[in-house]
Scaffold this active site. Structure first.
Site, PDB file in Angstrom:
ATOM      1  N   SER A   1       0.922   8.798  -0.549  1.00  0.00           N
ATOM      2  CA  SER A   1       1.310   7.739  -1.480  1.00  0.00           C
ATOM      3  C   SER A   1       2.801   7.844  -1.805  1.00  0.00           C
ATOM      4  O   SER A   1       3.628   7.784  -0.892  1.00  0.00           O
ATOM      5  CB  SER A   1       0.423   7.801  -2.737  1.00  0.00           C
ATOM      6  OG  SER A   1       0.535   6.632  -3.500  1.00  0.00           O
TER       7      SER A   1
ATOM      8  N   ASP B   1      -5.692  -1.250   1.586  1.00  0.00           N
ATOM      9  CA  ASP B   1      -4.623  -0.697   0.762  1.00  0.00           C
ATOM     10  C   ASP B   1      -3.539  -1.756   0.529  1.00  0.00           C
ATOM     11  O   ASP B   1      -3.111  -2.440   1.461  1.00  0.00           O
ATOM     12  CB  ASP B   1      -4.023   0.515   1.491  1.00  0.00           C
ATOM     13  CG  ASP B   1      -3.160   1.407   0.613  1.00  0.00           C
ATOM     14  OD1 ASP B   1      -2.527   0.891  -0.340  1.00  0.00           O
ATOM     15  OD2 ASP B   1      -3.100   2.612   0.893  1.00  0.00           O
TER      16      ASP B   1
ATOM     17  N   HIS C   1      -6.513   2.522  -0.785  1.00  0.00           N
ATOM     18  CA  HIS C   1      -5.550   3.579  -1.079  1.00  0.00           C
ATOM     19  C   HIS C   1      -6.314   4.842  -1.478  1.00  0.00           C
ATOM     20  O   HIS C   1      -7.380   4.771  -2.083  1.00  0.00           O
ATOM     21  CB  HIS C   1      -4.653   3.123  -2.226  1.00  0.00           C
ATOM     22  CG  HIS C   1      -3.410   3.930  -2.396  1.00  0.00           C
ATOM     23  ND1 HIS C   1      -2.383   3.930  -1.480  1.00  0.00           N
ATOM     24  CD2 HIS C   1      -3.016   4.783  -3.375  1.00  0.00           C
ATOM     25  CE1 HIS C   1      -1.417   4.725  -1.892  1.00  0.00           C
ATOM     26  NE2 HIS C   1      -1.790   5.270  -3.038  1.00  0.00           N
TER      27      HIS C   1
END
Length: 321
Positions: A162, A262, A292
């Site tokens: 991330s 995502d 995600h």
């Protein structure tokens, strides 16, 4: 003429199972999310930080170190390290800490025989760009100068998830451009990172389909405004801020992973295609139906991703032995 396919028939067959696993496995975030509509910026940041902190599972093997003035957590393998993995955690550049990845980092050290340095870089909004990336580069420079003496190896891999994927990418670029040490970096492991701070189409909600995701358009806009405040979208796409717009030539082999649901999907697709066009060796894993932070979902697709990630690390660590 070749047909562009982002995943194999094997992964396609796993989509129904993945969809069901997501529906049953993402309740933690649904239940933990707070109503942020009336929160101030500081209250909202505090809420995100508290949510992530509640999930930390620390391990006693972690060694607390200050490296180049930055707090880090270090994990060592049982024997002499074959390389050092420079790791960056996620959290939108405003939350999170190395502790959130203690368990995976300990297992990485044990599995691959690497030392792991996980960096507690500075966070926005108190410390907006470029503070966090500057911390990453400072630790990378220390590692280039002291890694062989400290760990017995000069080989480095860089990775993160991330916001940590962003930190890994921007650190790799700055190691190449500012430190002249990209030849020491064996690979970049870039897991569903943010590579376009000008907000790619998927970040703005234009995803291939509207499957479940723990990110949202509003949430991405919020952490973007914390990290790169007072800039236009075009300014945020400067190559010194957004890796997707950088000159990618000369980077080491990259593993890039992202789920098709995502909101950061387009970031990975753009970075991967531009890197491949620039001659970089890119392995791309797109996980259909997954959001995600997809590794939290227990299904066949995540098991296959873990196996392919393992193979990539083994390949990179065997190189030049």
């Amino acid at each position: 003429m070749a047909t562009l396919r982002l995943w194999s028939d094997e992964l396609e067959a796993m989509r129904p199972e993945a969809r069901e696993a997501v529906a049953h496995g993402m309740g933690f975030f649904d239940n933990a999310s707070a109503d942020e509509s009336k929160m101030t910026q500081s209250e909202r940041v505090a809420s995100h930080r508290a949510l992530l902190a509640s999930s930390y599972v620390t391990v006693p093997e972690a060694e607390e170190r200050e490296i180049a003035g930055v707090r880090c957590r270090v994990f060592r393998p049982d024997g002499a390290p074959v390389a050092v993995y420079l790791h960056f955690h996620g959290g939108g550049m405003m939350a999170g800490a190395p502790e959130m990845m203690d368990y995976p980092n300990r297992e990485m050290a044990r599995t691959y025989g690497v030392a792991v340095i996980s960096v507690d870089y500075r966070k926005a909004p108190e410390h907006p760009w470029p503070a966090g990336p500057d911390d990453g580069v400072a630790v990378a420079q220390w590692l280039l100068e002291n890694g062989e003496k400290e760990f017995g190896t000069s080989r480095i891999l860089i990775g993160g998830e991330s916001a940590g994927g962003y930190m890994a990418a921007i650190t790799g670029l700055r190691v190449r451009d500012e430190l002249g040490g990209i030849d020491r970096v064996e690979g970049l492991n870039l897991v569903f990172g943010v590579y376009d701070w000008g907000r790619s189409p998927s970040q703005r909600g234009l995803r291939p389909h509207d499957g479940t995701d723990i990110l949202s358009v509003d949430g991405i806009e919020f952490f973007t405004d914390c990290f790169v405040p007072g800039m236009t979208s075009e300014e945020r796409r400067g190559p010194n801020i957004s890796p997707a717009y950088a000159d990618l030539r000369g980077l080491p082999p990259c593993l890039m992973s992202v789920g098709s649901c995502d909101h950061l999907l387009d970031d990975t697709l753009m970075l991967a295609s531009r890197a491949a066009a620039a001659g970089v060796d890119v392995d791309l894993f797109v996980a259909p139906e997954l959001p995600h932070a997809f590794m939290m979902v227990d299904c066949g697709i995540t098991k296959l991703w873990a196996a392919q990630t393992h193979d990539w690390f083994e390949t990179r660590l065997r190189a030049r032995r």
